[in-house]
Design an enzyme around this catalytic site. Structure first.
Site, mmCIF file in Angstrom:
data_model
loop_
_atom_site.group_PDB
_atom_site.id
_atom_site.type_symbol
_atom_site.label_atom_id
_atom_site.label_comp_id
_atom_site.label_asym_id
_atom_site.label_seq_id
_atom_site.Cartn_x
_atom_site.Cartn_y
_atom_site.Cartn_z
ATOM 1 C CB ALA A 87 12.071 -1.552 7.263
ATOM 2 C CB SER A 88 10.154 0.494 2.250
ATOM 3 O OG SER A 88 11.375 -0.173 2.207
ATOM 4 C CG ASP A 146 -0.490 -0.249 8.178
ATOM 5 O OD1 ASP A 146 -1.291 0.668 8.441
ATOM 6 O OD2 ASP A 146 0.718 -0.059 7.929
ATOM 7 C CG LEU A 201 6.351 0.574 0.289
ATOM 8 C CD1 LEU A 201 7.342 -0.038 -0.689
ATOM 9 C CD2 LEU A 201 5.430 1.558 -0.435
ATOM 10 C CB THR A 250 0.492 -6.916 2.484
ATOM 11 O OG1 THR A 250 -0.522 -7.296 1.561
ATOM 12 C CG2 THR A 250 1.850 -7.234 1.914
ATOM 13 C CE LYS A 308 0.856 1.417 4.405
ATOM 14 N NZ LYS A 308 1.775 2.507 4.620
HETATM 15 P P1 ATP Z 1 4.354 -0.319 7.700
HETATM 16 O O1 ATP Z 1 4.210 0.416 6.399
HETATM 17 O O2 ATP Z 1 3.183 -1.236 8.023
HETATM 18 O O3 ATP Z 1 4.767 0.520 8.857
HETATM 19 P P2 ATP Z 1 6.860 -1.207 6.679
HETATM 20 O O4 ATP Z 1 6.517 -1.477 5.230
HETATM 21 O O5 ATP Z 1 7.516 0.085 6.960
HETATM 22 O O6 ATP Z 1 5.541 -1.361 7.525
HETATM 23 P P3 ATP Z 1 7.784 -3.902 6.950
HETATM 24 O O7 ATP Z 1 8.275 -4.203 5.570
HETATM 25 O O8 ATP Z 1 6.477 -4.491 7.352
HETATM 26 O O9 ATP Z 1 7.776 -2.335 7.215
HETATM 27 O O10 ATP Z 1 8.953 -4.345 7.950
HETATM 28 C C1 ATP Z 1 9.136 -3.797 9.229
HETATM 29 C C2 ATP Z 1 9.900 -4.815 10.066
HETATM 30 O O11 ATP Z 1 9.016 -5.887 10.362
HETATM 31 C C3 ATP Z 1 11.070 -5.440 9.337
HETATM 32 O O12 ATP Z 1 12.253 -4.749 9.601
HETATM 33 C C4 ATP Z 1 11.106 -6.852 9.859
HETATM 34 O O13 ATP Z 1 12.034 -6.979 10.946
HETATM 35 C C5 ATP Z 1 9.725 -7.113 10.447
HETATM 36 N N1 ATP Z 1 8.918 -8.127 9.752
HETATM 37 C C6 ATP Z 1 8.194 -9.071 10.347
HETATM 38 N N2 ATP Z 1 7.543 -9.831 9.452
HETATM 39 C C7 ATP Z 1 7.861 -9.367 8.250
HETATM 40 C C8 ATP Z 1 7.482 -9.757 6.925
HETATM 41 N N3 ATP Z 1 6.661 -10.801 6.692
HETATM 42 N N4 ATP Z 1 7.960 -9.030 5.905
HETATM 43 C C9 ATP Z 1 8.783 -7.976 6.149
HETATM 44 N N5 ATP Z 1 9.189 -7.588 7.370
HETATM 45 C C10 ATP Z 1 8.733 -8.268 8.416
#
Ligand code: ATP
Length: 307
Positions: A95-96, A135, A98, A103, A11
């Site tokens: 951790a970006s 989310d 997204l 998801t 997203k």
């Molecule tokens: P959001 O936008 O919901 O805040 P995000 O996109 O910034 O999330 P994620 O890609 O979900 O961040 O990753 C955040 C942290 O969650 C990662 O650094 C990782 O340690 C942990 N994590 C746990 N499960 C997963 C997964 N299935 N995929 C990616 N990261 C995961």
């Protein structure tokens, strides 16, 4: 042996406003969330024990993986004690901002509902998802939505389908969501305030489905926390604008940024303008109306093993 394969959409935030801190210590938010066609593939297969496998080095394979948390929550809710092997093909940058982990967890909820023949409603899956992360309820349903509360109170918005955008991310930079919110809270947050007038302006722009109206109304409060600490993200956002994006904004807690385009050729031209920079990950994406989709069924020869 039964196998289910799903596409789990990322997203972007077209809008993110932080109204304040709630008594339960979560932030009171107003967000406009939009699914895009950048997706992980999540494969679920009945197995004697539960485990997760993902080749991306930043994705944990222990209980902190949100996909495993989804299995636990579903087992607890239904009393089912079956095992499942989860394989995540990670395409969404980690951790970006997204919602990559969220998801994947949503895909596990939707996929196990089918694999275990649970008959849970979408609303029930969303409530279970909310126990894991704010989310996840949106990721279950996807599309275009207004999210309030801590992000779990959703109202569907008119579908914004087929809008092209360029997603850009500095490859070796990750931002922790918790850090971004804490920094914003420390430096910018007072008492819970009323939503600003620009929320309704964006909502009516989304209803018009005109990208040129939406683009100048993109907003993300977390930019005030993340951009000063990471000026290269600010510069990347500016480069998207200079390359011709109709509007450019950081998604969620960053550091990915996106630029809206008028059509596919426009998005490809923006992408081409940045393509020579080897430090970037770039994607030409389209908005879509689904969060989790079942992919074609998996051949029975698929090998899934514990690491
Ligand atoms: P959001 O936008 O919901 O805040 P995000 O996109 O910034 O999330 P994620 O890609 O979900 O961040 O990753 C955040 C942290 O969650 C990662 O650094 C990782 O340690 C942990 N994590 C746990 N499960 C997963 C997964 N299935 N995929 C990616 N990261 C995961």
């Amino acid at each position: 042996m039964k196998t289910v394969r799903l596409r789990a959409a990322a997203k972007i935030n077209l809008y993110l406003e932080i109204l304040g801190v709630r008594p339960d210590n979560f932030h009171e938010l107003v967000m406009v969330l939009q699914s895009i066609d950048l997706a992980d593939t999540v494969t679920l297969r009945a197995a004697p024990t539960t485990g997760v496998r993902c080749s991306h080095p930043l994705v944990p394979t222990d209980r902190t993986n949100l996909a495993l948390r989804a299995v636990e929550v579903l087992q607890k809710h239904t009393g089912i004690d079956e095992g499942v092997e989860i394989v995540i093909e990670k395409r969404i940058p980690v951790a970006s901002g997204l919602a990559g982990g969220s998801t994947d967890a949503a895909a596990v909820l939707v996929g196990l509902n089918a694999l275990w023949d649970l008959g849970l409603t979408q609303g029930q899956l969303q409530s279970l998802g909310a126990q894991i992360g704010s989310d996840i309820p949106f990721c279950v349903i996807g599309g275009t939505a207004l999210a309030m509360g801590r992000g779990e109170v959703l109202s569907a918005l008119p579908a914004l389908q087929g809008v092209y955008l360029v997603l850009a991310k500095i490859a070796d930079l990750q931002v922790s969501t918790a850090w971004a919110y804490q920094t914003y809270r420390r430096e910018h947050l007072g008492a819970v305030a009323a939503p600003r007038a620009r929320t309704s302006a964006l909502l009516s722009a989304v209803a018009s489905r005109e990208v040129a109206r939406i683009a100048p109304l993109l907003h993300n409060d977390l930019e005030r926390a993340v951009l000063p600490a990471h000026p290269q993200v600010s510069a990347l956002r500016e480069r998207l604008a200079v390359a011709g994006a109709l509007g450019a904004m950081m998604s969620g807690s960053g550091p990915s940024v996106f630029g809206l385009a008028s059509d596919r050729a426009h998005a490809e031209a923006i992408c081409a303008a940045l393509a020579e920079d080897p430090s970037l990950e770039l994607f030409v994406c389209q908005t879509q109306q689904a969060g989790i989709l079942f992919a074609e069924s998996q051949p029975s020869s698929l090998q899934i093993s514990h690491e």
